[in-house]
Design an enzyme around this catalytic site. Sequence first.
Site, PDB file in Angstrom:
ATOM      1  N   ASP A  93       0.827  -1.210   0.000  1.00 25.78           N
ATOM      2  CA  ASP A  93       0.000   0.000   0.000  1.00 25.78           C
ATOM      3  C   ASP A  93       0.860   1.258   0.000  1.00 25.78           C
ATOM      4  O   ASP A  93       0.444   2.310  -0.505  1.00 25.78           O
ATOM      5  CB  ASP A  93      -0.950  -0.008   1.191  1.00 25.78           C
ATOM      6  CG  ASP A  93      -2.052  -1.016   0.946  1.00 25.78           C
ATOM      7  OD1 ASP A  93      -1.829  -2.211   1.213  1.00 25.78           O
ATOM      8  OD2 ASP A  93      -3.110  -0.622   0.416  1.00 25.78           O
TER       9      ASP A  93
HETATM   10  O1  MRU Z   1      -7.573  -3.147   2.915  1.00 23.90           O
HETATM   11  P1  MRU Z   1      -7.317  -3.539   1.490  1.00 23.90           P
HETATM   12  O2  MRU Z   1      -8.082  -4.737   1.062  1.00 23.90           O
HETATM   13  O3  MRU Z   1      -7.463  -2.364   0.562  1.00 23.90           O
HETATM   14  O4  MRU Z   1      -5.781  -3.941   1.489  1.00 23.90           O
HETATM   15  C1  MRU Z   1      -5.200  -4.370   0.294  1.00 23.90           C
HETATM   16  C2  MRU Z   1      -3.767  -4.720   0.441  1.00 23.90           C
HETATM   17  O5  MRU Z   1      -3.175  -4.623   1.487  1.00 23.90           O
HETATM   18  C3  MRU Z   1      -3.056  -5.124  -0.818  1.00 23.90           C
HETATM   19  O6  MRU Z   1      -2.063  -6.054  -0.542  1.00 23.90           O
HETATM   20  C4  MRU Z   1      -2.416  -3.872  -1.452  1.00 23.90           C
HETATM   21  O7  MRU Z   1      -3.332  -2.836  -1.526  1.00 23.90           O
HETATM   22  C5  MRU Z   1      -1.892  -4.163  -2.808  1.00 23.90           C
HETATM   23  S1  MRU Z   1      -3.183  -4.437  -4.010  1.00 23.90           S
HETATM   24  C6  MRU Z   1      -2.396  -4.689  -5.489  1.00 23.90           C
END
Ligand code: MRU
Length: 372
Positions: free
Chosen positions: A252
Amino acid sequence: MSRTLEAIQYTRGNLCILNQLALPHETIFEPVLNVQDGHAAIKTMKTRGAPAIAIVAALSLAVDAHARLEKNEFGSVDQAKEFLLSSLDYLKTSRPTAVNLFDAAAKLATLINNVAQDAKESSQVVNACIEAAEQMLVDDVQDNKNIGKYGAEYIVNNVRDKSNISVLTHCNTGSLATAGWGTALGIIRDLHHNGQLKHAFCTETRPYNQGSRLTAYELVYESIPSTLICDSMASALLRLNPNVQAIIVGADRVAANGDTANKIGTYQLAITAKHHGILFIVAAPSTSIDLSMQSGKEIVIEERPANELVTTTGLLEDNQSATVRTAAQGIHVWNPSFDVTPSDLVSAIVTEKGVAVKQPGQSEFDLKSFLS
Ligand code: MRU
């Protein structure tokens, strides 16, 4: 090219998103008519995953501005500019951790300011913003394809036993989390399509089950040989199955030194990867790298509502959806959505520009040099 799921459906003036809260039981596409809908879809996690969050935010602005332009709502260039910039500020308040949203908003804001300087008509500013948002959708798929290719090559070249490559992944980083193909899951797709993948394992990804609901769904959809484990089984899997030679995750936000914020549970997977001497790979577009942050200490970690941890949603025997409480009443809850994995635990960061590794003897990455 083989089929992949599609979570974002867009044509100019029309945006629909796949409601990921209803998966894997129901496939429901919902219209996003304006920035309020975009903000709500991201905040409630109908749309989630760092790249998808950024793209849906940008496209929600595109459809909103398009509709207003059609109705001649912008009386001047300044009015259009003010609407676009304030909408971007609003969209940025939806979720704090994924930097892709902030990167996309900053790029659009720069463009809007630049075009507005010389524009005679509000349509020039609005159309430039719409075209840039549309380009983000196109670019993300190509970036993911490159990540898949580079990541698969890196793994094959760096594992002990090339003929028995199984991998473990966490959360959902596939077509549902991006404009298509995926990052960590994109690498798994590439390994599979190249005939180099023996088996993929995915974690359940508590508390919100992006692994069991979404990644498992994508793996089954594409007939990739795969097995679901719950998060607490990862170390036992690595100890007992020598074919699992890499853990691949998304990101993220990656700080300049390689410290990586990703879905809660990623850090403990990196520790167990190191203990078992296997690769721990972060796969992310360069838009997930935040050079303004020197280390992960600066990354803001979102905390989600307690009900996401103490309840679970699924289908009853009569196929009706139900949410049930699974934890004792009255217990306190800590529900951070992400954690930060320190760079010394990361073997490589795979981006669309190539694979970043540490210099020999270094515990940190130099991502500024890598991207320059
Ligand atoms: O809370 P989320 O479902 O948005 O978290 C998603 C993640 O942590 C993913 O691993 C990250 O965003 C990468 S998506 C290509």
